[in-house]
Each structure stands twice: as C-alpha cells, then as structure tokens.
Enzyme design. Structure first.
Site, PDB file in Angstrom:
ATOM      1  N   ASP A 140       0.818  -1.212   0.000  1.00  0.00           N
ATOM      2  CA  ASP A 140       0.000   0.000   0.000  1.00  0.00           C
ATOM      3  C   ASP A 140       0.854   1.265   0.000  1.00  0.00           C
ATOM      4  OD1 ASP A 140      -2.255  -1.551   0.088  1.00  0.00           O
ATOM      5  OD2 ASP A 140      -2.535  -1.369   2.255  1.00  0.00           O
ATOM      6  N   LYS A 141       0.342   2.294  -0.641  1.00  0.00           N
ATOM      7  CA  LYS A 141       1.050   3.573  -0.705  1.00  0.00           C
ATOM      8  C   LYS A 141       1.416   4.081   0.681  1.00  0.00           C
ATOM      9  CE  LYS A 141       0.552   8.285  -2.520  1.00  0.00           C
ATOM     10  NZ  LYS A 141      -0.306   9.211  -3.312  1.00  0.00           N
TER      11      LYS A 141
END
Length: 232
Positions: free
Chosen positions: A100-101
């Site tokens: 995930d970012k």
C-alpha cells in the site's frame, strides 16, 4: 515458446502487457500479424510496432527495496510517485505484488516480467510478515481474533500467526494478500493502524536496508522465491 513469454523475456513488458499488444495487432512474427497463442521458434523475427525485439542474453535483475511511505507500487509512469521512477533502475523493472502507498518496508522487483505472474499465482502459499503499530493497547483477545480469521470484503481471512512485540505493536504473518487486508482486519475490531511495515517475504528479510535503499537478491534468496525450473 509462446509469443507473450518471448516478448516479456526481452524486458520490454510483462506477459499481460504483451497479450494486449498482440490483441491490438501491434506484434508481427516473420512479417505476419500475430495472434494470442502464436509460437516463436529459433530464428523467427518478432517486431512490435515495426521495431524488432530479441530475447536478452544477460541475467535478469531481482532486487529488494525498502519502500518508503508515499510511493505507489505501479509501473504507470504518469502516476506521481510511482515505484519505477523512484528507483530509476537502468533495467525495465516490475514490482512483484504490491505494498500500500501508505505502508513501508520490503517490496521485490524484477526485470523478468514473465515470472511476475507466476509468482503471484502462488502468492497464497508465501509467508509475508509485517510489523503493525496501532492506536491502542494490543490485547491477547485482539491477537487471537486476528489470527483466527476476520470477516472482511465478503469473505473470512485465512488463519494466520500473530504475536505482540510492544504495548501497541505486533507482528502478523499472512499467506494471502487481500486489498488493504491488515488495515481492514484491525478496523473490524476498532483498531486504527498507525504504521504498517513489511519485514519479510518467504525467506527474504528487510534486514538493515534503510528507507529508499535497494539491493540485489542473493542466490539463496532466489532459490526460495523462484519456481525450480526457472534459471536466474
């Protein structure tokens, strides 16, 4: 060899991207427009948009990166903060899976676009270990509930391993990769994830890599990652 595999092994695309090029009529073999499933033999000439491509003779690149928060695991160059531009490797590389970012830690990348899908197909058999920091005290009941399976995304997560490492931190080892899985699992029990860091994939550990640093995988690490028939 299947045409999409041939193209992916040149390093210019993944196998999926090669399929889209073939479907669009952009690929020719010996001057004839190719179709999905076309086979390539020794001595055949393959072109994409009229430009010849050939299999690479050099070894593929396999690297481990300590991804900082804010970097997006995508090869789409128009997306700001994409992982390809961030690393700026001389080879065309692809992330294996995603992180995930907002999360940080271990992510693997390779120039071997053909092997990415093969690894991902068996991803549910791969241990992935994370260190999770949450907004409140980590209790025994919470850890047991997390390990036993949590209803998210219209399914129940597979059983997993958890253990506490601090008042508000714990480790979790997953063998699946649902979208934002750990954050959703914690949210189900009223916990908010403050930091999520991946520290291990199978036998490959984050170790002393600093945020933003990367290194080549060792032969031993590759043997644990790649299908036995693959030559690295």
């Amino acid at each position: 060899m299947r045409l999409n595999k041939y193209i992916s092994e040149t390093g210019i695309s993944s196998r999926r991207e090669a399929d889209s090029w073939i479907e669009a009529g952009r690929v020719q073999v010996n001057g004839r427009v190719a179709t999905l499933g076309t086979q390539v033999n020794e001595g055949d000439e393959v072109t994409v948009d009229g430009q010849p491509v050939g299999r690479r003779s050099q070894q593929h690149v396999y690297i481990a990166l300590n991804k900082p928060p804010g970097i997006t695991c995508t090869t789409e160059r128009h997306i700001p903060g994409n992982i390809v531009d961030y690393i700026h490797h001389k080879e065309r590389i692809f992330p294996i899976g995603r992180l995930d970012k907002d999360s940080d830690g271990l992510i693997l990348l390779t120039s071997n676009g053909d092997i990415v899908n093969e690894i991902l197909r068996s991803e549910n058999n791969h241990d992935k270990e994370y260190v999770v920091t949450v907004d409140q005290w980590v209790t025994d009941d919470f850890l047991a509930d997390m390990a036993g399976g949590v209803p998210i995304l219209d399914t129940v997560t597979n059983p997993c391993r958890t253990w506490r490492t601090g008042p508000r931190t714990f480790h979790i080892v997953l063998t699946q990769g649902l979208n934002r899985q750990i954050r959703r699992m914690c949210d189900h029990f009223g916990y908010v994830v403050r930091r999520l860091q991946r520290v291990r994939i199978i036998n490959i550990e984050l170790g002393g890599l600093q945020p933003g640093q990367w290194r080549n995988l060792t032969p031993d690490e590759l043997r644990g990652l790649l299908p036995q028939r693959e030559q690295w």
